[in-house]
Design a protein around this motif. Structure first.
Motif, PDB file in Angstrom:
ATOM      1  N   GLU A  31       0.834  -1.208   0.000  1.00 31.01           N
ATOM      2  CA  GLU A  31       0.000   0.000   0.000  1.00 31.01           C
ATOM      3  C   GLU A  31       0.866   1.255   0.000  1.00 31.01           C
ATOM      4  O   GLU A  31       0.587   2.216  -0.726  1.00 31.01           O
ATOM      5  CB  GLU A  31      -0.950  -0.035   1.199  1.00 31.01           C
ATOM      6  N   HIS A  32       1.921   1.248   0.797  1.00 30.83           N
ATOM      7  CA  HIS A  32       2.848   2.382   0.784  1.00 30.83           C
ATOM      8  C   HIS A  32       3.519   2.503  -0.590  1.00 30.83           C
ATOM      9  O   HIS A  32       3.738   3.615  -1.087  1.00 30.83           O
ATOM     10  CB  HIS A  32       3.920   2.210   1.866  1.00 30.83           C
ATOM     11  N   ALA A  33       3.836   1.380  -1.201  1.00 27.05           N
ATOM     12  CA  ALA A  33       4.467   1.401  -2.523  1.00 27.05           C
ATOM     13  C   ALA A  33       3.528   1.979  -3.576  1.00 27.05           C
ATOM     14  O   ALA A  33       3.961   2.724  -4.466  1.00 27.05           O
ATOM     15  CB  ALA A  33       4.900  -0.007  -2.919  1.00 27.05           C
ATOM     16  N   THR A  34       2.239   1.666  -3.477  1.00 31.54           N
ATOM     17  CA  THR A  34       1.259   2.227  -4.409  1.00 31.54           C
ATOM     18  C   THR A  34       1.182   3.739  -4.253  1.00 31.54           C
ATOM     19  O   THR A  34       1.141   4.492  -5.239  1.00 31.54           O
ATOM     20  CB  THR A  34      -0.126   1.596  -4.166  1.00 31.54           C
ATOM     21  N   TRP A  35       1.177   4.208  -3.023  1.00 31.63           N
ATOM     22  CA  TRP A  35       1.184   5.653  -2.741  1.00 31.63           C
ATOM     23  C   TRP A  35       2.403   6.312  -3.379  1.00 31.63           C
ATOM     24  O   TRP A  35       2.291   7.359  -4.023  1.00 31.63           O
ATOM     25  CB  TRP A  35       1.167   5.858  -1.234  1.00 31.63           C
ATOM     26  N   LEU A  36       3.569   5.704  -3.213  1.00 29.05           N
ATOM     27  CA  LEU A  36       4.804   6.263  -3.763  1.00 29.05           C
ATOM     28  C   LEU A  36       4.756   6.305  -5.290  1.00 29.05           C
ATOM     29  O   LEU A  36       5.160   7.308  -5.898  1.00 29.05           O
ATOM     30  CB  LEU A  36       6.004   5.438  -3.299  1.00 29.05           C
ATOM     31  N   ILE A  37       4.277   5.250  -5.907  1.00 32.92           N
ATOM     32  CA  ILE A  37       4.162   5.216  -7.370  1.00 32.92           C
ATOM     33  C   ILE A  37       3.297   6.372  -7.866  1.00 32.92           C
ATOM     34  O   ILE A  37       3.639   7.057  -8.833  1.00 32.92           O
ATOM     35  CB  ILE A  37       3.571   3.862  -7.824  1.00 32.92           C
ATOM     36  N   ILE A  38       2.183   6.602  -7.184  1.00 35.47           N
ATOM     37  CA  ILE A  38       1.274   7.680  -7.587  1.00 35.47           C
ATOM     38  C   ILE A  38       1.927   9.041  -7.365  1.00 35.47           C
ATOM     39  O   ILE A  38       1.870   9.919  -8.234  1.00 35.47           O
ATOM     40  CB  ILE A  38      -0.055   7.565  -6.817  1.00 35.47           C
ATOM     41  N   CYS A  39       2.552   9.228  -6.216  1.00 38.90           N
ATOM     42  CA  CYS A  39       3.204  10.510  -5.927  1.00 38.90           C
ATOM     43  C   CYS A  39       4.282  10.827  -6.954  1.00 38.90           C
ATOM     44  O   CYS A  39       4.388  11.974  -7.427  1.00 38.90           O
ATOM     45  CB  CYS A  39       3.816  10.482  -4.522  1.00 38.90           C
ATOM     46  N   GLU A  40       5.076   9.840  -7.307  1.00 42.16           N
ATOM     47  CA  GLU A  40       6.157  10.065  -8.267  1.00 42.16           C
ATOM     48  C   GLU A  40       5.629  10.337  -9.669  1.00 42.16           C
ATOM     49  O   GLU A  40       6.220  11.119 -10.418  1.00 42.16           O
ATOM     50  CB  GLU A  40       7.101   8.868  -8.265  1.00 42.16           C
ATOM     51  N   ALA A  41       4.520   9.708 -10.021  1.00 45.53           N
ATOM     52  CA  ALA A  41       3.927   9.959 -11.336  1.00 45.53           C
ATOM     53  C   ALA A  41       3.262  11.338 -11.395  1.00 45.53           C
ATOM     54  O   ALA A  41       3.305  12.012 -12.426  1.00 45.53           O
ATOM     55  CB  ALA A  41       2.909   8.871 -11.658  1.00 45.53           C
ATOM     56  N   PRO A 119      -3.202   2.012 -10.419  1.00 46.15           N
ATOM     57  CA  PRO A 119      -2.960   3.100  -9.476  1.00 46.15           C
ATOM     58  C   PRO A 119      -3.276   4.503  -9.996  1.00 46.15           C
ATOM     59  O   PRO A 119      -3.357   5.439  -9.205  1.00 46.15           O
ATOM     60  CB  PRO A 119      -1.465   2.968  -9.180  1.00 46.15           C
ATOM     61  N   PHE A 120      -3.461   4.645 -11.286  1.00 43.31           N
ATOM     62  CA  PHE A 120      -3.580   5.988 -11.859  1.00 43.31           C
ATOM     63  C   PHE A 120      -5.015   6.456 -12.049  1.00 43.31           C
ATOM     64  O   PHE A 120      -5.265   7.555 -12.533  1.00 43.31           O
ATOM     65  CB  PHE A 120      -2.832   6.055 -13.188  1.00 43.31           C
ATOM     66  N   TYR A 121      -5.984   5.614 -11.675  1.00 42.90           N
ATOM     67  CA  TYR A 121      -7.389   6.023 -11.794  1.00 42.90           C
ATOM     68  C   TYR A 121      -8.236   5.241 -10.805  1.00 42.90           C
ATOM     69  O   TYR A 121      -7.984   4.061 -10.556  1.00 42.90           O
ATOM     70  CB  TYR A 121      -7.918   5.776 -13.207  1.00 42.90           C
ATOM     71  N   THR A 122      -9.232   5.890 -10.232  1.00 43.55           N
ATOM     72  CA  THR A 122     -10.193   5.210  -9.380  1.00 43.55           C
ATOM     73  C   THR A 122     -11.561   5.853  -9.577  1.00 43.55           C
ATOM     74  O   THR A 122     -11.663   7.065  -9.790  1.00 43.55           O
ATOM     75  CB  THR A 122      -9.798   5.282  -7.895  1.00 43.55           C
ATOM     76  N   GLN A 123     -12.614   5.031  -9.516  1.00 45.41           N
ATOM     77  CA  GLN A 123     -13.976   5.536  -9.658  1.00 45.41           C
ATOM     78  C   GLN A 123     -14.558   6.002  -8.327  1.00 45.41           C
ATOM     79  O   GLN A 123     -15.632   6.601  -8.305  1.00 45.41           O
ATOM     80  CB  GLN A 123     -14.880   4.448 -10.242  1.00 45.41           C
ATOM     81  N   GLU A 124     -13.876   5.733  -7.246  1.00 52.66           N
ATOM     82  CA  GLU A 124     -14.392   6.087  -5.932  1.00 52.66           C
ATOM     83  C   GLU A 124     -13.312   6.803  -5.137  1.00 52.66           C
ATOM     84  O   GLU A 124     -12.117   6.614  -5.378  1.00 52.66           O
ATOM     85  CB  GLU A 124     -14.847   4.833  -5.190  1.00 52.66           C
ATOM     86  N   PRO A 125     -13.708   7.614  -4.193  1.00 56.21           N
ATOM     87  CA  PRO A 125     -12.697   8.334  -3.407  1.00 56.21           C
ATOM     88  C   PRO A 125     -11.906   7.383  -2.505  1.00 56.21           C
ATOM     89  O   PRO A 125     -12.488   6.592  -1.763  1.00 56.21           O
ATOM     90  CB  PRO A 125     -13.537   9.321  -2.583  1.00 56.21           C
ATOM     91  N   GLY A 191     -10.407  16.006  -7.935  1.00 54.01           N
ATOM     92  CA  GLY A 191     -10.475  14.839  -8.796  1.00 54.01           C
ATOM     93  C   GLY A 191      -9.397  14.828  -9.859  1.00 54.01           C
ATOM     94  O   GLY A 191      -8.933  13.761 -10.289  1.00 54.01           O
ATOM     95  N   LEU A 192      -8.996  15.990 -10.298  1.00 58.02           N
ATOM     96  CA  LEU A 192      -7.904  16.113 -11.262  1.00 58.02           C
ATOM     97  C   LEU A 192      -6.556  15.973 -10.568  1.00 58.02           C
ATOM     98  O   LEU A 192      -5.662  15.268 -11.048  1.00 58.02           O
ATOM     99  CB  LEU A 192      -7.978  17.460 -11.973  1.00 58.02           C
ATOM    100  N   LEU A 193      -6.406  16.628  -9.443  1.00 56.14           N
ATOM    101  CA  LEU A 193      -5.124  16.648  -8.750  1.00 56.14           C
ATOM    102  C   LEU A 193      -4.654  15.267  -8.355  1.00 56.14           C
ATOM    103  O   LEU A 193      -3.444  15.005  -8.303  1.00 56.14           O
ATOM    104  CB  LEU A 193      -5.219  17.515  -7.483  1.00 56.14           C
ATOM    105  N   SER A 194      -5.585  14.357  -8.083  1.00 54.94           N
ATOM    106  CA  SER A 194      -5.229  13.055  -7.524  1.00 54.94           C
ATOM    107  C   SER A 194      -5.239  11.926  -8.540  1.00 54.94           C
ATOM    108  O   SER A 194      -5.089  10.763  -8.166  1.00 54.94           O
ATOM    109  CB  SER A 194      -6.209  12.707  -6.388  1.00 54.94           C
ATOM    110  N   SER A 195      -5.392  12.250  -9.830  1.00 53.92           N
ATOM    111  CA  SER A 195      -5.514  11.193 -10.838  1.00 53.92           C
ATOM    112  C   SER A 195      -4.587  11.442 -12.019  1.00 53.92           C
ATOM    113  O   SER A 195      -4.748  12.412 -12.755  1.00 53.92           O
ATOM    114  CB  SER A 195      -6.961  11.119 -11.349  1.00 53.92           C
TER     115      SER A 195
END
Length: 236
Positions: A31-41, A119-125, A191-195
């Protein structure tokens, strides 16, 4: 998928509700790794595509990229700016409850993180949307005040049609707002900032001029990349 859903439900069951302090989630290494992947992208995309106002708020909030911060930690970081408090709920909140909390300076947030398979898109918060989206906006006192005002607006009207009108305006501003800075389209909504996917798609959308009436009467879907955005000439 089954492991993801089981883990998601485990975190949902930890939600302490709109009034209580959030529980601490022991996130896994994945889960931490997924967060890092998203932050770096997101980092290089933000530098090019996000409003300078939000970039300043990002720098002020200074969330870690190596691990998922706890909601209580983010609340502490906001104490010197907007004073917003994060509270943990299980999923997408009921509309009036969510906006009522906003008006009171509480942000009702999920704590689970999206599936690492996408990791780059989600339909729910999820916690990425809540913190890298709304958390950043709440670090700016004026943008945080817009959250409060949106919440109070819905709680002060009775007609369902009026409530939905306000919710639609919020969708196209607080969630998917864009603005022009030096002639360039910049992202502003959570929604834009986080995707990553939404930011990649942003220049392909239909861009309409900011129009509250049109925003309030435009339906939207939460399960697809947004086909239309409304752009203001300034942040506020």
């Amino acid at each position: 998928m089954s492991n993801f859903l089981e883990r998601k439900q485990e975190i949902i069951d930890m939600a302490t509700g709109p009034e209580a302090e959030p529980a601490t989630v022991a996130y896994t290494a994945q889960e931490h790794a997924t967060w890092l992947i998203i932050c770096e992208a997101l980092r290089p995309m933000w530098d090019k595509q996000v409003s300078d106002r939000v970039l300043a708020a990002r720098d002020a909030l200074d969330l870690p990229s190596q691990h998922i911060p706890q909601l209580a930690e983010v609340t502490q970081r906001l104490s010197g700016s907007s004073g917003f408090k994060f509270r943990a709920i299980g999923g997408l909140g009921e509309r009036d409850q969510f906006f009522g909390a906003l008006g009171d300076g509480r942000f009702l947030s999920t704590q689970f993180i999206r599936n690492s398979d996408n990791p780059f898109y989600t339909q729910e918060p999820d916690v990425v949307h809540e913190l890298l989206g709304h958390g950043m906006l709440l670090a700016d006192p004026e943008l945080a005040q817009l959250h409060r005002l949106a919440g109070r607006a819905i709680t002060q009207v009775e007609l369902e049609q009026t409530k939905q009108f306000i919710a639609n305006v919020w969708w196209f501003s607080g969630e998917f707002g864009v603005t022009f800075e030096s002639g360039k389209l910049k992202a502003l909504g959570a929604g834009l900032l986080s995707s990553v996917s939404e930011l990649q798609h942003m220049d392909e959308t239909v861009i309409s001029s900011l129009n509250i009436g049109a925003m309030g009467l435009t339906a939207y879907r939460t399960d697809q990349l947004q086909p239309r955005l409304f752009a203001g000439e300034s942040v506020t």
